[in-house]
Design a protein around this motif. Structure first.
Motif, PDB file in Angstrom:
ATOM      1  N   VAL A  23       0.820  -1.135  -0.027  1.00  0.00           N
ATOM      2  CA  VAL A  23       0.022  -0.093   0.062  1.00  0.00           C
ATOM      3  C   VAL A  23       0.999   1.257   0.154  1.00  0.00           C
ATOM      4  O   VAL A  23       1.487   1.496   0.908  1.00  0.00           O
ATOM      5  N   PRO A  24       0.918   2.041  -0.896  1.00  0.00           N
ATOM      6  CA  PRO A  24       1.823   3.054  -1.259  1.00  0.00           C
ATOM      7  C   PRO A  24       1.179   4.323  -0.397  1.00  0.00           C
ATOM      8  O   PRO A  24       0.010   4.430   0.019  1.00  0.00           O
ATOM      9  N   GLN A  25       2.083   5.275   0.285  1.00  0.00           N
ATOM     10  CA  GLN A  25       1.734   6.330   0.842  1.00  0.00           C
ATOM     11  C   GLN A  25       1.337   7.340  -0.258  1.00  0.00           C
ATOM     12  O   GLN A  25       1.352   7.023  -1.488  1.00  0.00           O
ATOM     13  N   PRO A  26       0.431   8.397   0.271  1.00  0.00           N
ATOM     14  CA  PRO A  26       0.059   9.198  -0.800  1.00  0.00           C
ATOM     15  C   PRO A  26       1.285   9.976  -1.404  1.00  0.00           C
ATOM     16  O   PRO A  26       2.020  10.566  -0.769  1.00  0.00           O
ATOM     17  N   ARG A 258      -1.463  -4.786  10.119  1.00  0.00           N
ATOM     18  CA  ARG A 258      -0.561  -3.657   9.685  1.00  0.00           C
ATOM     19  C   ARG A 258      -0.917  -3.400   8.336  1.00  0.00           C
ATOM     20  O   ARG A 258      -1.347  -2.309   7.835  1.00  0.00           O
ATOM     21  N   LYS A 259      -1.316  -4.480   7.507  1.00  0.00           N
ATOM     22  CA  LYS A 259      -1.887  -4.354   6.275  1.00  0.00           C
ATOM     23  C   LYS A 259      -3.214  -3.655   6.155  1.00  0.00           C
ATOM     24  O   LYS A 259      -3.636  -2.886   5.428  1.00  0.00           O
ATOM     25  N   ALA A 260      -4.072  -4.219   6.994  1.00  0.00           N
ATOM     26  CA  ALA A 260      -5.407  -3.771   7.239  1.00  0.00           C
ATOM     27  C   ALA A 260      -5.620  -2.161   7.443  1.00  0.00           C
ATOM     28  O   ALA A 260      -6.327  -1.588   6.922  1.00  0.00           O
ATOM     29  N   VAL A 261      -4.522  -1.921   8.400  1.00  0.00           N
ATOM     30  CA  VAL A 261      -4.496  -0.393   9.012  1.00  0.00           C
ATOM     31  C   VAL A 261      -4.097   0.151   7.735  1.00  0.00           C
ATOM     32  O   VAL A 261      -4.612   1.342   7.400  1.00  0.00           O
ATOM     33  N   ASP A 262      -3.031  -0.209   6.794  1.00  0.00           N
ATOM     34  CA  ASP A 262      -2.656   0.526   5.811  1.00  0.00           C
ATOM     35  C   ASP A 262      -3.961   0.635   4.687  1.00  0.00           C
ATOM     36  O   ASP A 262      -3.885   1.821   4.306  1.00  0.00           O
ATOM     37  N   TRP A 263      -4.580  -0.258   4.448  1.00  0.00           N
ATOM     38  CA  TRP A 263      -5.732  -0.049   3.719  1.00  0.00           C
ATOM     39  C   TRP A 263      -6.814   0.926   3.946  1.00  0.00           C
ATOM     40  O   TRP A 263      -7.535   1.613   3.303  1.00  0.00           O
ATOM     41  N   LEU A 264      -7.038   0.672   5.218  1.00  0.00           N
ATOM     42  CA  LEU A 264      -7.913   1.688   6.033  1.00  0.00           C
ATOM     43  C   LEU A 264      -7.461   3.198   5.953  1.00  0.00           C
ATOM     44  O   LEU A 264      -8.281   3.988   5.487  1.00  0.00           O
ATOM     45  N   LEU A 265      -6.180   3.553   6.209  1.00  0.00           N
ATOM     46  CA  LEU A 265      -5.811   4.965   5.906  1.00  0.00           C
ATOM     47  C   LEU A 265      -5.672   5.328   4.608  1.00  0.00           C
ATOM     48  O   LEU A 265      -5.895   6.468   4.400  1.00  0.00           O
ATOM     49  N   ASN A 266      -5.382   4.429   3.719  1.00  0.00           N
ATOM     50  CA  ASN A 266      -5.286   4.775   2.365  1.00  0.00           C
ATOM     51  C   ASN A 266      -6.936   5.158   1.942  1.00  0.00           C
ATOM     52  O   ASN A 266      -6.835   5.916   1.130  1.00  0.00           O
ATOM     53  N   SER A 267      -7.954   4.469   2.586  1.00  0.00           N
ATOM     54  CA  SER A 267      -9.216   4.963   2.079  1.00  0.00           C
ATOM     55  C   SER A 267      -9.586   6.446   2.770  1.00  0.00           C
ATOM     56  O   SER A 267     -10.422   6.849   2.195  1.00  0.00           O
ATOM     57  N   LEU A 268      -8.851   6.648   3.765  1.00  0.00           N
ATOM     58  CA  LEU A 268      -9.141   8.055   4.369  1.00  0.00           C
ATOM     59  C   LEU A 268      -8.144   9.240   3.686  1.00  0.00           C
ATOM     60  O   LEU A 268      -8.417  10.391   4.240  1.00  0.00           O
ATOM     61  N   THR A 269      -7.551   8.930   2.664  1.00  0.00           N
ATOM     62  CA  THR A 269      -6.831  10.151   1.948  1.00  0.00           C
ATOM     63  C   THR A 269      -7.554  10.810   0.950  1.00  0.00           C
ATOM     64  O   THR A 269      -8.681  10.069   0.658  1.00  0.00           O
ATOM     65  N   GLU A 270      -7.305  11.705   0.385  1.00  0.00           N
ATOM     66  CA  GLU A 270      -8.073  12.656  -0.472  1.00  0.00           C
ATOM     67  C   GLU A 270      -8.104  11.732  -1.677  1.00  0.00           C
ATOM     68  O   GLU A 270      -9.036  12.086  -2.514  1.00  0.00           O
ATOM     69  N   HIS A 271      -7.127  11.011  -2.131  1.00  0.00           N
ATOM     70  CA  HIS A 271      -7.316  10.373  -3.398  1.00  0.00           C
ATOM     71  C   HIS A 271      -6.776   8.782  -3.207  1.00  0.00           C
ATOM     72  O   HIS A 271      -5.533   8.569  -3.550  1.00  0.00           O
ATOM     73  N   ASP A 274      -6.497   2.635  -5.812  1.00  0.00           N
ATOM     74  CA  ASP A 274      -7.463   1.550  -6.207  1.00  0.00           C
ATOM     75  C   ASP A 274      -6.579   0.324  -6.270  1.00  0.00           C
ATOM     76  O   ASP A 274      -5.510   0.234  -6.682  1.00  0.00           O
ATOM     77  N   PRO A 275      -6.848  -0.590  -5.285  1.00  0.00           N
ATOM     78  CA  PRO A 275      -6.313  -2.093  -5.116  1.00  0.00           C
ATOM     79  C   PRO A 275      -6.028  -2.728  -6.312  1.00  0.00           C
ATOM     80  O   PRO A 275      -4.744  -3.026  -6.254  1.00  0.00           O
ATOM     81  N   TRP A 276      -6.687  -2.731  -7.072  1.00  0.00           N
ATOM     82  CA  TRP A 276      -6.512  -3.656  -8.182  1.00  0.00           C
ATOM     83  C   TRP A 276      -5.392  -2.875  -9.267  1.00  0.00           C
ATOM     84  O   TRP A 276      -4.475  -3.765  -9.937  1.00  0.00           O
ATOM     85  N   THR A 277      -5.184  -1.602  -9.116  1.00  0.00           N
ATOM     86  CA  THR A 277      -4.219  -1.191  -9.914  1.00  0.00           C
ATOM     87  C   THR A 277      -2.783  -1.208  -9.232  1.00  0.00           C
ATOM     88  O   THR A 277      -1.614  -1.186 -10.031  1.00  0.00           O
ATOM     89  N   LEU A 278      -2.848  -1.954  -8.145  1.00  0.00           N
ATOM     90  CA  LEU A 278      -1.520  -1.951  -7.445  1.00  0.00           C
ATOM     91  C   LEU A 278      -1.082  -3.506  -7.391  1.00  0.00           C
ATOM     92  O   LEU A 278      -0.021  -3.724  -7.161  1.00  0.00           O
TER      93      LEU A 278
END
Length: 325
Positions: A23-26, A258-271, A274-278
């Motif tokens: 899960v990349p950072q913004p 940790r991975k679940a938290v990463d995905w949660l924080l990703n969903s709370l970013t402005e942009h 998309d998981p499938w693109t990664l």
């Protein structure tokens, strides 16, 4: 093995590749934020430091505990904001001095209140404690510069009134109980150490000019303040969501948590990404292979016996004469 257990294991096997997606950072935008709210939340021996601009998560950093290095790794990802709103975590000030030297600080009011209550309790016995707790409650209501000036005057009066009282000492001698925090070779200690700690807290906040930063006229837009005075948006948003997620998915391995938290924080970013693109090419192949696996059909077997009596077994309830005589 129960059928539902087989289904769960099949599902976990088929989706195991999903946990390997990074899960990349913004991405960096170069935007200079008016405020950045920061806080750390702990779980399973880990700590995640989160940066929030008041509307979205803008970055996070994993660590084992709050430290100068961990905060510095988070701060270097974006330009220094005008103000950082913080609870004053360990190592944070040192990281600010190194990475964001010109950024002003606003200390979270609710953490200030919690720190004072920790020393005074909600029902102080001493008059000095009752007064400083009352001043802390007044601080929570400050909304303009006039009220801030009045509060500063009231606090200065409190210090002057109780100056000699706060300097009282207790000397080590027979029959005098030594407090747990006093060193074995210490000959004396301050009698009212808890009130002195409250005094030290407020002196530091006043010296750092971090009590009323949110009232600065430079942080007004259309008569609306653009800087928070508490970390509530972060505490009640991402931090609360993380605790809710982990509470309802107990038992996950650390890597999965940790991975679940990463995905949660990703969903709370402005942009959000998309998981499938990664998904990498080998992961796409793994997904296709698992989708092509034959479905395990339930084998044909006799129906499971029930608990009711049937005639064939001669177990139905009988009535009437049964050879008694």
């Amino acid at each position: 093995m129960p059928r539902h257990t087989q289904k769960h294991r099949t599902f976990r096997r088929r989706t195991a590749w999903c946990w390997d997606i990074e899960v990349p950072q913004p991405g960096p935008t170069g935007e200079v934020h008016r405020q950045v709210i920061v806080d750390g939340t702990y779980f399973n021996g880990w700590c995640v430091l989160i940066a929030h601009n008041g509307a979205h998560v803008i970055g996070w950093q994993w660590c084992d505990k709050e430290s100068k290095a961990a905060w510095g790794a988070l701060f270097k990802r974006f330009p220094a904001p005008d103000v950082v709103v913080t609870d004053g975590g360990t190592g944070l000030r040192a990281a600010l001095d190194q990475k964001w030297r010109r950024t002003r600080i606003q200390r979270c009011y609710f953490h200030i209140r919690a720190a004072v209550i920790r020393h005074t309790t909600l029902n102080p016995r001493l008059e000095a404690g009752k007064e400083i707790l009352g001043l802390t409650r007044q601080l929570m209501t400050v909304q303009d510069l006039d009220a801030a000036a009045a509060w500063m005057g009231a606090y200065a009066s409190w210090e002057a009134k109780w100056e000699s009282f706060l300097k009282q000492r207790t000397y080590a001698k027979k029959g005098v109980e030594r407090p747990s925090w006093a060193k074995p070779n210490q000959n004396w200690w301050y009698t009212h150490i808890r009130l002195r700690r409250v005094q030290g807290l407020y002196r530091q906040l006043i010296r750092d000019k971090s009590l009323f930063t949110f009232l600065d006229e430079r942080y007004l837009e259309d008569q609306q303040r653009t800087v928070e005075r508490a970390t509530s948006r972060l505490e009640g948003g991402p931090n609360s969501a993380i605790k809710h997620l982990l509470r309802h998915h107990r038992g996950m391995p650390d890597h999965h948590a940790r991975k679940a938290v990463d995905w949660l924080l990703n969903s709370l970013t402005e942009h959000p990404h998309d998981p499938w693109t990664l998904v990498q090419q080998q992961q796409r192949e793994a997904a296709r292979q698992t989708q092509q696996e034959p479905v395990e059909e339930e084998p044909i077997r006799p129906k499971t016996y029930g608990t009711s009596a049937i005639a064939e077994e001669g177990l139905w309830a009988r009535k009437g004469w049964a050879g008694r005589g």
